[in-house]
Every structure is written in C-alpha cells, then in structure tokens.
Design an enzyme around this catalytic site. Structure first.
Site, PDB file in Angstrom:
ATOM      1  N   ASP A 320      66.877  97.636 -23.099  1.00  0.00           N
ATOM      2  CA  ASP A 320      65.821  97.380 -22.438  1.00  0.00           C
ATOM      3  C   ASP A 320      66.152  96.878 -20.939  1.00  0.00           C
ATOM      4  O   ASP A 320      67.400  96.829 -20.690  1.00  0.00           O
ATOM      5  CB  ASP A 320      64.734  96.446 -22.792  1.00  0.00           C
ATOM      6  CG  ASP A 320      64.855  94.999 -22.651  1.00  0.00           C
ATOM      7  OD1 ASP A 320      64.077  94.307 -22.408  1.00  0.00           O
ATOM      8  OD2 ASP A 320      66.112  94.618 -22.096  1.00  0.00           O
ATOM      9  N   THR A 322      64.225  94.921 -18.246  1.00  0.00           N
ATOM     10  CA  THR A 322      64.170  93.585 -17.628  1.00  0.00           C
ATOM     11  C   THR A 322      65.054  92.458 -18.519  1.00  0.00           C
ATOM     12  O   THR A 322      64.853  92.398 -19.585  1.00  0.00           O
ATOM     13  CB  THR A 322      62.544  93.189 -17.612  1.00  0.00           C
ATOM     14  OG1 THR A 322      61.839  94.297 -17.176  1.00  0.00           O
ATOM     15  CG2 THR A 322      62.412  91.894 -16.913  1.00  0.00           C
ATOM     16  N   ASP A 520      65.895  91.618 -25.352  1.00  0.00           N
ATOM     17  CA  ASP A 520      65.564  90.484 -25.299  1.00  0.00           C
ATOM     18  C   ASP A 520      64.183  89.963 -25.713  1.00  0.00           C
ATOM     19  O   ASP A 520      63.868  89.190 -26.602  1.00  0.00           O
ATOM     20  CB  ASP A 520      65.953  89.681 -23.836  1.00  0.00           C
ATOM     21  CG  ASP A 520      65.141  90.392 -22.644  1.00  0.00           C
ATOM     22  OD1 ASP A 520      64.501  91.290 -23.107  1.00  0.00           O
ATOM     23  OD2 ASP A 520      64.978  89.921 -21.691  1.00  0.00           O
TER      24      ASP A 520
HETATM   25  N1  LIG Z   1      52.878  87.902 -17.370  1.00  0.00           N
HETATM   26  C1  LIG Z   1      52.714  89.214 -16.771  1.00  0.00           C
HETATM   27  N2  LIG Z   1      52.242  89.242 -15.912  1.00  0.00           N
HETATM   28  C2  LIG Z   1      52.054  90.184 -15.036  1.00  0.00           C
HETATM   29  N3  LIG Z   1      52.204  91.517 -15.507  1.00  0.00           N
HETATM   30  C3  LIG Z   1      52.925  91.537 -16.714  1.00  0.00           C
HETATM   31  C4  LIG Z   1      53.205  90.407 -17.547  1.00  0.00           C
HETATM   32  N4  LIG Z   1      53.431  90.664 -18.775  1.00  0.00           N
HETATM   33  C5  LIG Z   1      53.489  91.977 -18.992  1.00  0.00           C
HETATM   34  N5  LIG Z   1      53.308  92.418 -17.703  1.00  0.00           N
HETATM   35  C6  LIG Z   1      53.185  94.009 -17.127  1.00  0.00           C
HETATM   36  O1  LIG Z   1      53.421  94.836 -18.224  1.00  0.00           O
HETATM   37  C7  LIG Z   1      54.569  95.444 -18.061  1.00  0.00           C
HETATM   38  C8  LIG Z   1      55.495  95.744 -19.354  1.00  0.00           C
HETATM   39  O2  LIG Z   1      55.835  94.461 -19.814  1.00  0.00           O
HETATM   40  P1  LIG Z   1      56.982  94.510 -20.996  1.00  0.00           P
HETATM   41  O3  LIG Z   1      57.143  92.965 -21.332  1.00  0.00           O
HETATM   42  O4  LIG Z   1      56.423  95.128 -21.959  1.00  0.00           O
HETATM   43  O5  LIG Z   1      58.067  94.929 -20.277  1.00  0.00           O
HETATM   44  P2  LIG Z   1      59.150  94.576 -19.279  1.00  0.00           P
HETATM   45  O6  LIG Z   1      59.463  93.137 -19.313  1.00  0.00           O
HETATM   46  O7  LIG Z   1      58.550  94.948 -17.883  1.00  0.00           O
HETATM   47  O8  LIG Z   1      60.383  95.529 -19.318  1.00  0.00           O
HETATM   48  P3  LIG Z   1      61.465  95.564 -20.541  1.00  0.00           P
HETATM   49  O9  LIG Z   1      60.873  96.211 -21.557  1.00  0.00           O
HETATM   50  O10 LIG Z   1      62.514  96.482 -19.909  1.00  0.00           O
HETATM   51  O11 LIG Z   1      61.959  94.125 -20.817  1.00  0.00           O
HETATM   52  C9  LIG Z   1      55.140  94.751 -17.014  1.00  0.00           C
HETATM   53  O12 LIG Z   1      56.184  95.700 -16.532  1.00  0.00           O
HETATM   54  C10 LIG Z   1      54.209  94.429 -16.370  1.00  0.00           C
HETATM   55  O13 LIG Z   1      54.000  95.247 -15.438  1.00  0.00           O
HETATM   56 ZN   LIG Z   2      62.920  92.565 -21.633  1.00  0.00          ZN
END
Ligand SMILES: Nc1ncnc2c1ncn2[C@@H]1O[C@H](COP(=O)(O)OP(=O)(O)OP(=O)(O)O)[C@@H](O)[C@H]1O
Ligand SMILES: [Zn+2]
Length: 649
Positions: A320, A322, A520
């Site tokens: 993943d 982030t 993570d």
């Molecule tokens: N607390 C938050 N505040 C604002 N936007 C959010 C928040 N949580 C999630 N998002 C939005 O949802 C999207 C997807 O979140 P998700 O946690 O699924 O993946 P990520 O952390 O961006 O990436 P990865 O999957 O690589 O860890 C984020 O990119 C963001 O645009």
């Molecule tokens: Zn992640």
C-alpha cells in the site's frame, strides 16, 4: 563433593551433555578394547570391552527407542537398537559397539551444531541487561531489570544497555538499536523518544520512564516469538515426519524380507542401520531454524516455518502507499478556499474535524490548525473508511475527504471546485475536499514523500525474482502515480476501498500468483489476511503488528522486504538440497548393502556423516548476505530526491 555429584547429575539431565559423556565413555572403552586386542592380544578383554561400550551407549538409545515405541512411534533409535542387539546376539561385538558409539557421537554433534544454529537467538538474549539503575527517592539504586516498577525513572549512562522499554524524560543520546532492528546506525534519542530494552546508549546520559519491563518488553516478546517460530513445523516438515512414520516400519519389513530370502542376518541388520532416516528427518528443521535465526538477526521476524516456506514461493508483492511506500507523514502543501471563506476558517474547520481521526492524513491538518489557535473537538464524528469523515461542529456538518465522499454525500463540486481539484491532482498532491452543510468550501492539498531507499528496495525485489510489484492504494490516481514513478512501480491500482484491495489480492491468487502484501492501516487488514504472506513494517513500536503479521519488520525499512524474501528463498532452496542429500545417501547406502560393499559400522559412519552434512548445509543460511545494496548506508546520499512530490510538479 556434593558439588561434583550435582555436576554429574546435571550432566545426565541435560541430553546434549549426557550424550557427550556417553560418547566419551563408549569411545574410551572401544579404544581400550582395540589396544587390548591389537596391542596385547587379549581377545577376551576385547570382547568384554566392546560389549560394555555397546551397552553404555546403547542403553540410552534403547531407552529413547522404548519411549517412542510406547507412543506408537517407530523411531530411528528403534532401528539402531534392533541392529545393535542383533549384532551382539550373532557375536559381532565390534559392529555393535561401533554402531552405538557412532550414533551417540553423531547425536551429540547434531545437538551441538543445532545449538549453534539457534545461536542467532543467543545474540538477542545477551542483549537483555540483567540489572537497572533506578532513581528511588532521588537516589540511584541498582535492581534486577525485571524488578523495575512501571513509571519509575531508569538511569542509563554512556555505553550501557537500556534495561526497559520506556520514554526518554531527560537527556539525549545516540542509541544503537541493532539488537532489535538490525539497524547498524544509532538513532538520536531526546525527551519524548521511545527506547527499547536491549538497545545501547552509545553516549550521553538518559533518564527513562519505564513503560514495559521484563517479559513485556519488545525484546522479550521478540525472543519468545522467534523461539516459538523455530519450533513451529513447516508443511514439508510435517510431510517428512509422516513419511518417516511409514518409512521406518518398511525398513524393518525390508530387513525381515531380506533375511527370509538370503538367510543372511548380517545383511538384514546392516539394512536396519543404513535405512535410518536421520538426515531426512533433520533436513527441513535445520534449514528453518537457521533461516528464522538469520532473519531475526536483521530485525526480520518470521513467524514460523510455514510462513518462511510460503514467503519463499512469493512471486508477486503488493504494497500500500501511505505509510509503506511513503513516510506516512504527509505535509499540508496547499490550501484552496472557495466561495469567499477565509483560508484560516477553512483550515480551522477541517482541523477540528480531523481531531477525531487517526488517519495519517489528519495529523498534519490538525497540527497546522493548532498553529492558528486552539481547536475544539467535534460534537459528533463519523469516519467513512476509504473516503474521509464527517463531523458536527457548532451544529453544522463538516465533511472532509476525497471525491468519492463528496459523491456519496451528494455534494456538487462546481466548476471552481473541479478546477482546483485538477490542479492539486496534477501536482501529485492528495486533495482533501472540505464541505460545510453540503457546500464545498475548499480543498487542502497534501503531499507525502516517498520513503528513503524505496526505489532501491523495489529494484532489489525485481533482482531476486519477484516479477510483479503492485501498488494498492486508497489515494487518488495522480498522487499514487507520482509516488509509483518515483519508486519504480509500474502497476498502480488507486482509489481503492478496503474491499477492493481484498478483491485484487484474491484475483491475483486465483490467477496462480503467490502474493505477499505489505500494509499498515485498517484499510489494509482484509487484504493482508487474504495474502499468502502478510508483512508489517515498523513493528517494534506496535504490538499488533508483531502479533498478527506473518513477517514483521521491526524497523520501518523497505530494504528489509527483499532481504526477507531472499532469506526465505534461500531457505526453501536449502531445504530441497538437504532432502536430496538425505535421499541420495540412503539410496546409495542401500545399493551398497545389496552389492555387499557396505557393512554395519561403515554404513552408520556414512549415515552420520550425511546428517552432519545436512546440518552444515543448513548453517550456510546464517551467512545469507544482507540485502542492502553494496555500500549499504551510502544510499542515504544516493537517493537525493526532491523534498516533496509537489515540488517535482
Ligand atoms: N481522515 C481523513 N481525512 C480526509 N480524507 C481522508 C481521511 N481518511 C481517508 N480519507 C480519504 O480517503 C482516501 C482513502 O483512504 P485510505 O485510508 O483508504 O487510503 P490511504 O491511506 O490514502 O492510502 P493507502 O491505501 O495507500 O494506505 C484518502 O486518500 C483520502 O482522500
Ligand atoms: Zn496505508
């Protein structure tokens, strides 16, 4: 005197030491016998000494054979016992003595070298200091490390090992964490930093508030997990044990049949000896113990033979983005206020909403908001996994998240909004759209840095034969692709919901891939569970990761992934080599027996040699090279790259 008695008793309770003394004893008797016969020509003494030697070493073997027979297990010891007793009955005292002595000697060497194979763990055990200096009523007091009370202040001077897990309250020091993470470069610790038991303060003076002591420290838990992992049986090991369970009786059957046909009791007894599956039985465990030990030395926790074996077959790796490929510490890079609202107000609202979130994207927004002034907490909060969150602040509904969240809530972006969104995306930023009472009021652009050494790690994965490396992320395409390009990943799946990640992993597996997943967040949990091998990073700080992942990397270092894969692959190959060595030896010996070239003592000698060769081969795994590129640490400067993704435009 009582000291001597207890030492003798100790020696006999401890299997390796007992075997050593029995080997020495029977070896001495055999030597005396040889001297008696060939030196002085006393044949009676020779016979008596050989019988004594056979009994001394043989009794221990016979007892072990009997113990396993009672639980209906046909052991190797049973074959040896029958052969040795048979040899005595037909008057072959020399053969009987030689076979039991060699078996004992081999057994002792085996225990000894296996102990060395486990030696990697010993380094960890040695890392745990025995005593701690705590401040009680302001005075330094020396106490056993496990007797430190939680919350007490521990004093650590330059050059000392830190005796507890804790938080630095005063002082700074460079702390070498090699014992835990395998990382050679010391880390700077200052008030607020967490430190682990077993790490070394190379300079300075630290005061540490103890948060975990004794068996609860990360180090203690790692040691325990590695020990358990080394005991846990791999599928191929179980297969071999089942095979041996069937194989041993058939060797007895073969010996009986051979006797029935040839009436040659010596041939039959020799068959029992050379048919011993000793090397076969040890072939897999020795590789696994060595492989897991080697990994533990580098701060890679492989949770058992099963996981090691499955990791050795991985051909596809999903990561993943982030927090895995990136630092997971995004920066607030731009603020776009829409519809006349002030930037400060926009940030204040978004930050207040994010105080309720644990998502990495939320933290920098909260920090930026706090800089402007104190934040309240929302009256109500709802997190939408994979999309963002909505909160009630002063009676108004604030939503912050990605485009999907806006679509779900039925909030239109409008021309201005669309244009701002495109601009952020084309800068490689992650846009967070903010709405108030159903109206878009602005966007925040977040930029995250690719992790140091990520590009090398990905390249190295390809080198060692992981053909397909895939990014799975919940983030938008633009930001995802910017990072992917930077680290050298060409397959990107973006804008995924947690269940999409799961679905993709399932599909890869259905297409015949062996998939490992590194992740993570909670949004990765289902995909991690579905993958053949799940990998967690930075586990030293997180109990959950240590407990749930198949492979836990104690340090946040992507370079450990190719290293873990290389060790697993080497282990799998090593297991196969050992199987071949074992099978070829037995086949060769059987052929030798039937062609009349191999006799009992010689057969046992070759058999024991094959066991030792298998062990020596397994120990080669301890020398699998570190995965870091030549000049390892130099990568720090080699990966000079733009400070943020945004800056690259
Ligand atoms: N607390 C938050 N505040 C604002 N936007 C959010 C928040 N949580 C999630 N998002 C939005 O949802 C999207 C997807 O979140 P998700 O946690 O699924 O993946 P990520 O952390 O961006 O990436 P990865 O999957 O690589 O860890 C984020 O990119 C963001 O645009
Ligand atoms: Zn992640």
């Amino acid at each position: 005197m009582s000291n001597l008695v207890s030492r003798i008793r100790n020696a006999f309770v401890h299997p390796a030491r007992r075997r050593f003394w029995l080997t020495v004893g029977s070896g001495g008797l055999i030597a005396a016998g040889l001297l008696a016969r060939y030196g002085f020509g006393i044949v009676e003494a020779w016979t008596a000494l050989m019988v004594a030697a056979a009994f001394l070493a043989g009794s221990d073997i016979a007892i072990r054979a009997w113990r396993s027979l009672r639980v209906k297990h046909f052991s190797i010891e049973l074959l040896v016992t029958v052969a040795a007793v048979g040899a005595l009955i037909i008057g072959e005292v020399w053969e009987s003595a030689a076979v039991t002595f060699l078996f004992m000697f081999g057994g002792w060497l085996e225990a000894r070298t296996m102990g060395q194979t486990r030696g990697a763990l010993k380094a960890l055990l040695d890392a745990a200091p025995a005593t701690a200096t705590v401040l009680r009523d302001g005075d330094p007091v020396e106490v056993p490390a496990h007797m430190v009370q939680l919350g007490e202040t521990v004093l650590v001077r330059a050059g000392q090992r830190i005796p507890v897990d804790g938080e630095v309250t005063e002082g700074t020091a460079a702390v070498s964490e090699a014992a835990i993470t395998g990382e050679p470069m010391p880390a700077e610790k200052a008030p607020g930093s967490n430190v682990h038991a077993g790490t070394i303060a190379e300079n300075g003076l630290l005061r540490i508030r103890a948060t975990n002591v004794g068996a609860d420290t990360t180090l203690a838990r790692i040691i325990q997990r590695v020990e358990e992992a080394q005991e846990e049986k791999a599928p191929s090991q179980r297969m071999i044990e089942r095979f041996a369970q069937w194989y041993t009786p058939s060797i007895i059957g073969l010996a009986v049949a051979a006797f029935a046909v040839t009436q040659d009791i010596r041939l039959a007894l020799t068959l029992l000896v050379v048919g011993c599956p000793g090397a076969l039985v040890i072939s897999t465990p020795v590789s696994i113990v060595a492989g897991i030990g080697r990994a533990a030395r580098s701060g890679i926790l492989i949770k058992g033979g099963q996981h090691l074996e499955s990791a050795g077959r991985i051909d596809t790796l999903a990561l993943d983005k982030t927090g895995t490929l990136t630092e997971g510490k995004p920066q607030l890079a731009s603020i776009v206020a829409l519809g006349g609202i002030a930037e400060a107000e926009l940030l204040h609202l978004a930050a207040t909403a994010e105080t309720g979130s644990t998502h990495p994207l939320g933290r920098p927004i909260v920090e930026a908001g706090r800089k402007q002034g104190p934040l309240s907490t929302p009256e109500a909060l709802e997190e939408h996994a994979g999309m963002g969150l909505s909160a009630r602040i002063d009676g108004r509904v604030i939503a912050a998240g990605n485009r999907r969240l806006m679509d779900t809530l039925g909030i239109a972006l409008g021309q201005e909004g669309e244009a701002a969104l495109d601009r952020l995306l084309s800068n490689g930023q992650t846009p967070i759209l903010v709405a108030r009472d159903g109206q878009l009021i602005g966007l925040l652009g977040m930029s995250d840095m690719a992790r140091e050494g990520a590009a090398e790690a990905i390249a190295r994965l390809r080198d060692i034969g992981i053909g397909r490396v895939v990014m799975l992320t919940g983030d938008q395409h633009g930001a995802a692709e910017a990072i992917a390009r930077e680290v050298g990943i060409d397959e990107v799946h973006a804008e995924l919901m947690p269940e999409d990640k799961l679905e993709l992993i399932r599909k890869m597996k259905a297409d015949g891939a062996h998939v490992a997943m590194v992740g993570d967040g909670i949004n990765d949990a289902p995909a991690l569970a579905a993958a053949d091998t799940s990998i967690a990073m930075g586990a030293a700080g997180s109990d959950v990761a240590i407990e749930t992942a198949d492979i836990a990397l104690l340090k946040d270092d992507l370079g450990k992934i190719p290293e873990a894969m290389a060790i697993s692959r080497a282990t799998l190959g090593n297991m196969r080599q050992n199987l071949v060595i074992a099978l070829v030896t037995v086949a060769g010996l059987l052929a030798g027996v039937f062609s009349g070239n191999v006799h009992m003592a010689g057969g046992m000698l070759v058999h024991q040699l094959s066991v030792l060769i298998v062990i020596a081969n397994g120990m080669r795994l301890l020398r699998v090279p570190k995965a870091t590129a030549p000049g390892g640490r130099a990568s720090k400067t080699a990966t000079a790259r733009p400070a943020t993704v945004a800056a690259r435009g």
